[in-house]
Design an enzyme around this catalytic site. Structure first.
Site, PDB file in Angstrom:
ATOM      1  N   VAL A 129      28.530 -37.988 -29.080  1.00  0.00           N
ATOM      2  CA  VAL A 129      27.384 -38.728 -29.608  1.00  0.00           C
ATOM      3  C   VAL A 129      26.906 -39.653 -28.503  1.00  0.00           C
ATOM      4  O   VAL A 129      27.641 -40.543 -28.072  1.00  0.00           O
ATOM      5  CB  VAL A 129      27.782 -39.556 -30.851  1.00  0.00           C
ATOM      6  CG1 VAL A 129      26.607 -40.374 -31.355  1.00  0.00           C
ATOM      7  CG2 VAL A 129      28.313 -38.628 -31.952  1.00  0.00           C
ATOM      8  N   CYS A 130      25.681 -39.425 -28.027  1.00  0.00           N
ATOM      9  CA  CYS A 130      25.185 -40.203 -26.902  1.00  0.00           C
ATOM     10  C   CYS A 130      24.428 -41.419 -27.396  1.00  0.00           C
ATOM     11  O   CYS A 130      23.305 -41.305 -27.887  1.00  0.00           O
ATOM     12  CB  CYS A 130      24.298 -39.350 -26.017  1.00  0.00           C
ATOM     13  SG  CYS A 130      25.238 -38.034 -25.269  1.00  0.00           S
ATOM     14  N   LEU A 131      25.064 -42.559 -27.260  1.00  0.00           N
ATOM     15  CA  LEU A 131      24.510 -43.792 -27.803  1.00  0.00           C
ATOM     16  C   LEU A 131      24.995 -44.923 -26.907  1.00  0.00           C
ATOM     17  O   LEU A 131      26.197 -45.006 -26.633  1.00  0.00           O
ATOM     18  CB  LEU A 131      25.071 -43.957 -29.225  1.00  0.00           C
ATOM     19  CG  LEU A 131      24.285 -44.709 -30.274  1.00  0.00           C
ATOM     20  CD1 LEU A 131      22.879 -44.143 -30.435  1.00  0.00           C
ATOM     21  CD2 LEU A 131      25.032 -44.653 -31.600  1.00  0.00           C
TER      22      LEU A 131
END
Lengths: 278, 257
Positions: free
Chosen positions: A136-138
């Site tokens: 999850v790219c956050l």
């Protein structure tokens, strides 16, 4: 890239050979996977950390977030499952998305690690920021540039940030793609996400019952509420899209639209749920 | 473009990992708050023929007697500020009631800005407990030092001071916004440069925290800048410093007269 018919594929760490994967595999990867965190296994959470985790969990229960449900693992306070239902008026609407989260032993000074589980066994890229390998790219998770984790954030703010990735035009989540270049990408991407949401994040979930039992209860109840939406969506898009190939502007998702098939699966599920045989 | 941005993301990750490694090394070599030492130890840290620094250290020695080194983990300003102020109040106990109400005022203001009360209360309660312990006659300086060397308690203090700084910047956005190069909003600046742990403090942070809590700090600058004397800047400007910090590029230690 003036005349190319596809824009450059976005990097997806799942598939070796895709752009970026080679150089990434040479370098030591930053740890993001809650299932592969040996560095955290060595350390016991401090008592302060456990108190904070409990408060975070309590807040989600006492002050529920629309469309977000959690199920902590009963024997390990540091691990939990989250269900995020696709927000209204987005291509994710009606979908059931599963995330696995793990708090660090040093919580809240470091962010939790999160894995996206609804990937059709690593075949569907639901969002530029949700990789097929579950990453999850956050930025607040330390997996994306931008504002970083701060101890004032909490489980609720993490879940809301993830939910906000599922927006009306996820195509634009990819950096540098604030504008369409060819005029069809937003619609094309949305069509794919909408279809895959029904296929993978609705039908597969209910048929395979792959989520933790507490979350499956929520899924079943919500399915009945979304049933009308599923039917009307299928009616609306089947004539235009069925039997055509998916045209992913990032070149990652592949397949053929088949809303007719989805319709059959959803009807079957609806029948089973109505007679409570599921 | 996608490749470029992903490359940036990866470089960012690399940087984070590197920072992580450096932090571990630093942690093993230095306490959060060190013991009081003679200023002379600085003399040995720089080359004898480094005229600029040696001259500035001599000047520093004329003005201050002792220093306490702090761990260079990016939190040093906040930790040094918190410890130096409370240590001073452990002796004097003249300003604590005012300080406590300033902290409580900050909490109300943060709550009204929408900070979730439960995370805030957590930091607030821990911090106030420490402030109150300083007010007790029975608390020794060794105990206060122990508190600030305990990672959990020490980091809770740092964290709360960061949030207070952030809150003050946001409620005085009009004044501070002209200093935020490269950020479109104060909120963005705060969530990138102020609230995350391990982010170094700049003039802006110092100005905001000292104003928010009404604690005057003198920062003595020792760098390669002009002259052979060290310069002291007082925050807020024109006030009478309660504590003194030594700034060397990227780091703050505590100074004693």
């Amino acid at each position: 890239m003036a005349s190319s018919s596809k824009v450059t594929p976005a990097v997806d760490d799942n598939t070796p050979g895709e752009i970026g994967a080679t150089s990434a595999s040479i370098k030591e990867e930053i740890k993001w996977d809650p299932f592969q965190s040996p560095d955290w296994d060595l350390e016991k959470p401090t008592s302060d950390a456990i108190v904070r985790m409990k408060r975070d969990l309590h807040l989600v229960f006492s002050d529920p977030l629309p469309g977000i449900f959690i199920a902590p693992e009963s024997d390990d306070i540091t691990r939990l499952h989250a269900l995020i239902t696709g927000p209204f008026d987005t291509p994710y609407e009606g979908g059931f998305f599963h995330f696995m989260l793990r708090f660090p032993p040093s919580y809240p000074f470091h962010p939790p690690r999160v894995k996206f589980m609804t990937t059709g066994s690593g075949t569907v890229r639901f969002n530029p920021n949700l990789y097929r390998n579950g990453k999850v790219c956050l930025s607040i998770l330390g997996t994306w540039p931008g504002p970083q984790w701060a101890p004032a954030q909490n489980l609720s703010s993490v879940l809301m940030s993830i939910q906000s990735l599922m927006n009306e035009k996820p195509f634009h989540n990819e950096p540098g793609f604030h504008k369409e270049r060819l005029g069809w990408e937003v619609k094309s991407y949305n069509d794919i996400i909408r279809h895959e949401t029904l296929r993978v994040a609705v039908c597969d979930v209910l048929e395979r019952k792959s989520y933790p039992i507490e979350l499956m209860e929520v899924v079943k109840l919500s399915f009945m509420q979304f049933y009308e939406y599923y039917s009307s969506t299928i009616k609306k898009y089947a004539p235009e899209l069925d039997d055509t190939s998916m045209n992913d502007p990032f070149g990652i998702n592949k397949g053929t639209f088949n809303f007719k098939k989805l319709s059959q699966r959803i009807e079957k599920l609806q029948l089973a749920l109505s007679s409570s045989s599921l | 473009m996608a490749d470029f941005m992903s490359e940036v993301a990866r470089l960012d990750e690399e940087t984070l990992k590197q920072i992580d490694r450096i932090q571990k090394e630093v942690a093993e070599s230095c306490e959060f708050i060190g013991d009081q030492e003679d200023i002379d130890i600085l003399t040995k840290q720089y080359l004898q023929d480094d005229e600029v620094y040696q001259a500035k250290i001599s000047d520093l020695k004329r003005k201050y007697k002792k220093l306490r080194r702090t761990r260079g983990d990016g939190n040093c300003f906040f930790r040094a500020f918190g410890y130096a102020y409370l240590e001073k109040q452990l002796e004097e106990k003249t300003d604590l009631d005012r300080f406590k109400s300033a902290v409580i005022q900050c909490r109300s203001s943060l709550l009204s800005m929408g900070y979730p009360s439960f995370t805030l209360e957590d930091f607030h309660d821990t911090f106030i407990d420490i402030v109150e312990s300083v007010n007790k006659a029975s608390t020794s300086s060794a105990e206060l030092l122990q508190t600030f060397r305990d990672q959990g308690l020490s980091d809770y203090c740092v964290c709360y001071l960061r949030i207070i700084t952030s809150g003050y910047l946001q409620s005085n956005a009009e004044f501070y916004s002209s200093f935020m190069d490269g950020y479109s909003t104060i909120k963005e600046y705060c969530s990138t440069e102020v609230e995350p742990m391990y982010k170094e403090a700049d003039h802006i942070h110092i100005s905001a925290l000292t104003s928010a809590l009404g604690v005057s700090v003198g920062v003595v600058y020792m760098d390669r800048g002009e002259g052979l004397e060290v310069n002291e800047h007082v925050f807020p400007e024109g006030s009478d410093p309660m504590i003194h910090l030594l700034y060397r590029p990227g780091h703050y230690d505590i100074l004693y007269k």
